[in-house]
Design a protein around this motif. Structure first.
Motif, PDB file in Angstrom:
ATOM      1  N   LEU A  84     -11.070  -7.648   2.006  1.00 12.67           N
ATOM      2  CA  LEU A  84     -10.647  -6.312   2.438  1.00 12.67           C
ATOM      3  C   LEU A  84     -11.067  -5.302   1.366  1.00 12.67           C
ATOM      4  N   SER A  85     -12.079  -4.500   1.692  1.00 14.28           N
ATOM      5  CA  SER A  85     -12.547  -3.502   0.714  1.00 14.28           C
ATOM      6  C   SER A  85     -12.136  -2.088   1.103  1.00 14.28           C
ATOM      7  N   VAL A  86     -11.793  -1.880   2.377  1.00 15.90           N
ATOM      8  CA  VAL A  86     -11.438  -0.529   2.850  1.00 15.90           C
ATOM      9  C   VAL A  86     -10.176  -0.592   3.706  1.00 15.90           C
ATOM     10  N   LEU A  87      -9.204   0.218   3.342  1.00 13.79           N
ATOM     11  CA  LEU A  87      -8.008   0.367   4.177  1.00 13.79           C
ATOM     12  C   LEU A  87      -7.929   1.819   4.636  1.00 13.79           C
ATOM     13  N   VAL A  88      -7.880   2.016   5.945  1.00 14.86           N
ATOM     14  CA  VAL A  88      -7.692   3.363   6.480  1.00 14.86           C
ATOM     15  C   VAL A  88      -6.313   3.414   7.134  1.00 14.86           C
ATOM     16  N   ASN A  89      -5.410   4.158   6.508  1.00 15.52           N
ATOM     17  CA  ASN A  89      -4.064   4.343   7.049  1.00 15.52           C
ATOM     18  C   ASN A  89      -4.096   5.512   8.018  1.00 15.52           C
ATOM     19  N   ASN A  90      -4.309   5.185   9.274  1.00 14.51           N
ATOM     20  CA  ASN A  90      -4.500   6.223  10.297  1.00 14.51           C
ATOM     21  C   ASN A  90      -3.334   6.341  11.274  1.00 14.51           C
ATOM     22  N   ALA A  91      -2.678   5.224  11.601  1.00 15.17           N
ATOM     23  CA  ALA A  91      -1.630   5.256  12.634  1.00 15.17           C
ATOM     24  C   ALA A  91      -0.585   6.326  12.301  1.00 15.17           C
ATOM     25  N   GLY A  92      -0.166   7.055  13.304  1.00 14.30           N
ATOM     26  CA  GLY A  92       0.845   8.085  13.076  1.00 14.30           C
ATOM     27  C   GLY A  92       1.473   8.512  14.377  1.00 14.30           C
ATOM     28  N   THR A 122      -0.430  -0.001   1.719  1.00 12.31           N
ATOM     29  CA  THR A 122      -1.253   0.290   0.537  1.00 12.31           C
ATOM     30  C   THR A 122      -0.882  -0.655  -0.603  1.00 12.31           C
ATOM     31  N   ARG A 123       0.417  -0.861  -0.800  1.00 17.78           N
ATOM     32  CA  ARG A 123       0.871  -1.770  -1.871  1.00 17.78           C
ATOM     33  C   ARG A 123       0.305  -3.176  -1.653  1.00 17.78           C
ATOM     34  N   GLU A 124       0.334  -3.616  -0.420  1.00 15.36           N
ATOM     35  CA  GLU A 124      -0.131  -4.968  -0.090  1.00 15.36           C
ATOM     36  C   GLU A 124      -1.658  -5.081  -0.278  1.00 15.36           C
ATOM     37  N   ALA A 125      -2.379  -4.082   0.184  1.00 19.75           N
ATOM     38  CA  ALA A 125      -3.848  -4.135   0.109  1.00 19.75           C
ATOM     39  C   ALA A 125      -4.333  -4.007  -1.332  1.00 19.75           C
ATOM     40  N   ILE A 126      -3.677  -3.154  -2.090  1.00 18.33           N
ATOM     41  CA  ILE A 126      -4.133  -2.876  -3.450  1.00 18.33           C
ATOM     42  C   ILE A 126      -3.987  -4.098  -4.359  1.00 18.33           C
ATOM     43  N   LYS A 127      -3.014  -4.948  -4.051  1.00 12.27           N
ATOM     44  CA  LYS A 127      -2.853  -6.204  -4.796  1.00 12.27           C
ATOM     45  C   LYS A 127      -4.162  -6.971  -4.831  1.00 12.27           C
ATOM     46  N   ARG A 128      -4.798  -7.078  -3.659  1.00 11.82           N
ATOM     47  CA  ARG A 128      -6.061  -7.824  -3.543  1.00 11.82           C
ATOM     48  C   ARG A 128      -7.216  -7.026  -4.140  1.00 11.82           C
ATOM     49  N   MET A 129      -7.210  -5.715  -3.927  1.00 12.14           N
ATOM     50  CA  MET A 129      -8.307  -4.869  -4.412  1.00 12.14           C
ATOM     51  C   MET A 129      -8.354  -4.863  -5.935  1.00 12.14           C
ATOM     52  N   VAL A 130      -7.185  -4.876  -6.565  1.00 11.30           N
ATOM     53  CA  VAL A 130      -7.114  -4.881  -8.024  1.00 11.30           C
ATOM     54  C   VAL A 130      -7.794  -6.139  -8.568  1.00 11.30           C
ATOM     55  N   ARG A 131      -7.544  -7.267  -7.937  1.00 11.35           N
ATOM     56  CA  ARG A 131      -8.165  -8.531  -8.388  1.00 11.35           C
ATOM     57  C   ARG A 131      -9.679  -8.461  -8.296  1.00 11.35           C
TER      58      ARG A 131
END
Ligand code: NAP
Length: 248
Positions: A84-92, A122-131
């Motif tokens: 997962l390299s891109v997260l788009v938080n769009n739902a609203g 974002t918290r969940e995705a960034i865990k993996r992105m940081v690694r």
């Protein structure tokens, strides 16, 4: 970083999210089509993404107000897209009403979907992105969060919160190859805006310097740019796509 093109777009069954997902698919991303209630629409979007040449396409339904949704979604992206390299938080969502008529439930629903769900995902995705020391997060805010719009105190508060959230998180992970930006659309032609009374639509139109409403594809192009490697030095920003309405 060339191989890291896996994108998760929330609320990709319709409107702006659908356009973002299809633009990323056309640009060669493996994509996960997230939806809330509209499974059939999401499956149709997945079919379009395949036709555009996306190397991998997955579909995943989850109510984002459920705290269990974020880990499940990110796990699905990791396994089905291979990363997962891109997260788009769009739902609203919107639950418009004047303040004196606004119910607690209207407030809570909008904050839960438009702000709290973004925090968790974002918290969940960034865990993996940081690694991996690489990531792009794009939060779809709104000009309502900058201008304030009457009848939308809940929505404006959530979207203004999202802009502040974007700025904080951008600074926390800037040294790890991760950028976090917000895109603030103005009035874009989707189901969300079609639901507004005609008089309100006319009032908005009169204020837009471009003299027209925007199309979902016009938001998607900017999101795709921010998702790319070339946007690595753009961080913590909020960029308006609104026909000149807002001094962003
Ligand atoms: P839309 O047509 O109403 O679509 C909303 C999307 O969000 C749908 O895919 C829906 O999924 C999903 N969704 C909503 N609540 C959800 C939940 N609790 N759990 C999971 N999925 C959920 O909206 P849009 O106009 O494309 O707007 C997209 C984003 O842009 C939103 O964040 C909105 O605030 C923002 N925005 C829109 C405009 C505009 O003029 N349209 C302007 C500024 C900002 P299902 O249909 O599958 O349930």
């Amino acid at each position: 970083m060339g191989g890291m093109k896996q994108a998760l777009v929330t609320g990709a069954s319709r409107g702006i999210g659908r356009a973002i997902l299809l633009e990323l698919a056309a640009q060669g991303y493996a994509v996960l089509v997230h939806y809330g209630k509209n499974r059939e629409l999401a499956e149709a979007v997945a079919e379009e993404a395949r036709a555009l040449g996306a190397p991998r396409v997955a579909v995943f339904g989850a109510d984002l107000t459920d705290p269990a949704a974020a880990p499940a979604l990110v796990e699905a992206a990791e396994t089905e897209l291979g990363g997962l390299s891109v997260l788009v938080n769009n739902a609203g969502v919107t639950r418009d009403n004047l303040l004196l008529r606004m119910k607690d439930a209207d407030w809570d629903a909008v904050i839960a979907t438009d702000l709290t769900a973004v925090f968790r995902l974002t918290r969940e995705a960034i865990k993996r992105m940081v690694r991996r020391r690489y990531g792009r997060i794009i939060n779809i805010a709104s000009v309502s969060g900058i201008l304030g719009t009457p009848g939308q105190a809940n929505y404006a508060a959530a979207k203004a919160g999202l802009i502040g959230f974007t700025r904080s998180v951008a600074k926390e992970y800037a040294k790890r190859g991760i950028t976090v930006n917000a895109v603030a659309p103005g009035f874009i032609e989707t189901d969300m805006t079609a639901a507004l009374p005609e008089a309100v639509q006319r009032e908005y139109l009169a204020q837009i310097p471009a003299g027209r409403f925007g199309r979902p594809e016009e938001v998607a192009k900017l999101v795709a740019f921010l998702a790319g490697e070339d946007a690595g030095y753009i961080n913590g920003q909020t960029i308006c796509v609104d026909g000149g309405l807002t001094p962003c």
